[in-house]
Design a protein around this motif. Structure first.
Motif, short mmCIF file in Angstrom:
data_model
loop_
_atom_site.label_atom_id
_atom_site.label_comp_id
_atom_site.label_asym_id
_atom_site.label_seq_id
_atom_site.Cartn_x
_atom_site.Cartn_y
_atom_site.Cartn_z
N UNK A 86 -51.46 -4.61 -1.88
CA UNK A 86 -52.12 -4.95 -2.35
C UNK A 86 -52.00 -5.71 -3.67
N UNK A 87 -51.11 -5.21 -5.48
CA UNK A 87 -51.00 -5.43 -6.16
C UNK A 87 -50.82 -7.09 -6.32
N UNK A 88 -49.29 -6.64 -4.99
CA UNK A 88 -48.11 -7.79 -5.12
C UNK A 88 -48.99 -9.33 -4.61
N UNK A 89 -49.80 -8.96 -3.18
CA UNK A 89 -50.48 -10.08 -2.55
C UNK A 89 -51.72 -11.11 -3.75
N UNK A 90 -52.49 -9.45 -4.69
CA UNK A 90 -53.80 -10.34 -5.21
C UNK A 90 -52.81 -10.93 -7.10
N UNK A 91 -52.13 -10.68 -7.72
CA UNK A 91 -51.61 -11.38 -8.32
C UNK A 91 -49.99 -11.25 -8.70
N UNK A 92 -48.95 -10.38 -7.89
CA UNK A 92 -47.46 -11.08 -7.69
C UNK A 92 -46.87 -10.09 -9.04
N UNK A 93 -47.42 -8.69 -9.18
CA UNK A 93 -46.48 -8.20 -9.93
C UNK A 93 -47.48 -6.63 -10.38
N UNK A 94 -46.52 -6.00 -11.10
CA UNK A 94 -47.37 -4.81 -11.87
C UNK A 94 -47.72 -4.40 -11.20
N UNK A 95 -46.54 -4.08 -9.23
CA UNK A 95 -46.66 -3.12 -8.54
C UNK A 95 -46.40 -1.43 -9.40
N UNK A 96 -45.47 -1.53 -9.81
CA UNK A 96 -45.10 -0.41 -10.08
C UNK A 96 -46.20 0.62 -11.18
N UNK A 97 -46.65 -0.41 -12.00
CA UNK A 97 -48.09 0.15 -12.69
C UNK A 97 -48.63 0.73 -11.96
N UNK A 98 -49.16 -0.36 -10.72
CA UNK A 98 -50.77 0.05 -9.98
C UNK A 98 -50.11 1.85 -9.03
N UNK A 99 -48.95 1.86 -8.99
CA UNK A 99 -48.71 3.15 -8.24
C UNK A 99 -48.84 4.16 -9.01
N UNK A 100 -47.49 3.83 -10.28
CA UNK A 100 -48.34 5.50 -11.58
C UNK A 100 -49.59 5.24 -11.32
N UNK A 101 -50.40 4.48 -11.69
CA UNK A 101 -51.77 4.68 -12.24
C UNK A 101 -52.30 6.14 -11.47
N UNK A 102 -52.37 5.29 -9.76
CA UNK A 102 -52.90 5.93 -8.80
C UNK A 102 -52.07 7.17 -8.39
N UNK A 103 -51.10 7.61 -8.56
CA UNK A 103 -50.30 9.29 -9.06
C UNK A 103 -50.78 9.65 -9.62
#
Length: 514
Positions: A86-103
């Motif tokens: 979802x992060x990649x499709x929406x803005x194309x970057x920040x996938x690792x940060x999104x995963x760490x925040x959720x975890x």
């Protein structure tokens, strides 16, 4: 009565234990997903090697690639992995940060529930804390108005894994298409990136689109061509051919198509892009007329060709119109060249909307794929920054937001405050991981930065990962686009609360079960 009451209490404890066990199991699964990508974060982050059963090897530090390719069986873990997509499709970057925040949100939320805080209160608190952080985040952002802004260069450099050639290519392309194009809702600069081991890196004004060149005897280069763009197939109108009448009708339709194409050949059109297949007889007629034909293209590329050349996408049935009317649908370009080794047509300087293509090369297929991912990240980050501005990077902005969330927690009454605390803890995670990956003590450094941010009332102080000293991230040029950070936290809040709401996991029956 006492035995009945004991039985009720026992069942209640069993139900509570089951819910807690399910939550802890989900939290552990989510933690394992974060562990797979956390080592890639920051300038000192390392790569991950993915190996398939067939021996395919991928070496990358791209979070979404790791999560898409790795084997994930646990349902809660898959929910977190979907954040990356979802992060990649929406803005194309920040996938690792999104995963760490959720975890981290799931982990901290589970801890609060284990201490006896009702899960509903934890969820409400997390939602409240995330919303407050998102509002504060927008206040911290710095807008970018000038396409030659140095901050834009810094964003490309950071997202491009500090590869100067990728940074230069992305910035050249961004300047070429211009701010107005970057602001268009459906335009993605990252889609302009094409990688191949046998091309020279560079940027050109135009498109590189995949397709099959049919008539090889026709010249592969057309200067100042008139372009016709067709959606669907260039074949006779289909009919039921189980009868003799049907075969006759099909032949009539083929003759009509051939006559229509001969009419096109007499016009000023030089190249035809076809989304689908081309009838063999029609192909022969086009070849005789020296028309270059590129077929079997994606719908997306067909639309891009039309947009760039100023053409309008036609259907087969529209070709029966008089040539005078059809010419209004044609597009133009400075040059169209088909490159056999790439299986692509290069369209340069179309008469329609501007496009830029970024060509990235490398020595091997494995390396070129990673270079392509890096260039796409840099392009996406640059476009996101133009759209929404930027924040201090290196986890500095998140740490400053954690301080704001902690202030907000003091104003929250009741047990929702525990959920707000979970958000504050999660916002410590990006800097903590960046520092750890750089080889420093995260607990020591993060607390040191936090104290100095408060003392100086600064949101841009972070850790210089080369020297281990506290520095101003903005002064260092370490900045991140607001949309990347905003969407990462927003998505993390949504998926973490969804996981925390799960109190039990039940296997579904097979489709063929009775």
């Amino acid at each position: 009565m006492s035995r009945d009451m004991d039985h009720v209490l026992q069942n209640r404890r069993f139900a509570e234990d089951s819910r807690t066990n399910a939550l802890l199991d989900n939290a552990e699964a989510v933690r394992s997903i974060a562990a797979a990508v956390e080592g890639t974060l920051g300038p000192k982050g390392l790569d991950t090697m993915l190996v398939s059963e067939s021996g395919e090897v991928i070496v990358t530090n791209d979070g979404v690639t790791i999560l898409e390719k790795m084997a994930i069986d646990h349902p809660a873990a898959r929910m977190v992995a979907q954040i990356a997509r979802a992060q990649q499709e929406e803005v194309g970057d920040g996938t690792t940060t999104a995963t760490l925040l959720a975890a981290t949100l799931v982990e901290e939320g589970a801890k609060q529930v284990a201490r006896g805080v009702p899960v509903a209160k934890v969820i409400a608190g997390i939602r409240r804390g995330v919303q407050h952080a998102l509002e504060a985040m927008q206040q911290l952002a710095h807008p970018i108005w000038d396409m030659k802004d140095d901050w834009l260069q810094g964003i490309a450099y950071t997202a491009g894994r500090e590869q100067e050639d990728v940074t230069d290519l992305v910035m050249e392309a961004a300047l070429m298409v211009g701010r107005e194009k970057l602001l268009e809702k459906d335009f993605r600069l990252a889609e302009a990136v094409t990688a191949h081991p046998r091309v020279n890196s560079g940027v050109f004004s135009g498109l590189l689109v995949q397709g099959e060149r049919l008539n090889l005897q026709v010249s592969n280069t057309k200067e100042i061509p008139r372009v016709l763009v067709l959606g669907g197939d260039l074949i006779p109108e289909p009919v039921e051919t189980q009868s003799e009448a049907g075969f006759r009708k099909l032949e009539e339709n083929r003759e009509l198509l051939v006559s229509t194409i001969e009419k096109l050949a007499e016009s000023v059109v030089d190249i035809i892009f076809v989304e689908g297949e081309v009838d063999p007889i029609a192909e022969d007629v086009l070849s005789t007329a020296d028309l270059l034909v590129v077929s079997n293209m994606s719908k997306e590329d067909i639309n891009r060709v039309a947009e760039h050349t100023g053409a309008r996408v036609l259907k087969r049935t529209t070709l029966v119109k008089p040539i005078e009317e059809l010419q209004e649908y044609f597009g133009m370009a400075e040059l169209v060249e088909y490159e056999e080794r790439l299986g692509c047509a290069r369209i340069i300087s179309g008469a329609g909307k501007p496009f830029a293509t970024i060509l990235v090369s490398a020595s091997t297929e494995e390396v070129v794929k990673e270079r392509e991912r890096i260039a796409k990240d840099a392009a996406a980050a640059v476009q996101a920054a133009v759209r929404g501005g930027f924040l201090p990077g290196g986890g500095a902005a998140e740490l400053a937001l954690a301080r704001e969330v902690e202030k907000h927690r003091d104003l929250v009454q009741g047990m929702e405050a525990f959920g707000v605390s979970a958000v504050a803890e999660a916002l410590h995670r990006p800097m903590s991981q960046v520092v750890a990956n750089a080889g420093f003590n995260p607990l020591e450094k993060v607390e040191e930065v936090k104290a100095l941010q408060w003392k100086r009332q600064s949101s841009s102080l972070g850790v210089d990962c080369d020297r281990g000293v506290i520095s101003d991230m903005v002064d260092m040029g370490v900045v991140d686009p607001l949309p990347v950070k905003y969407h990462a936290l927003q998505a993390a809040g949504e998926v973490s609360t969804a996981i925390l709401r799960i109190h039990t996991v039940v296997s579904m029956k097979r489709n063929d079960a009775i």
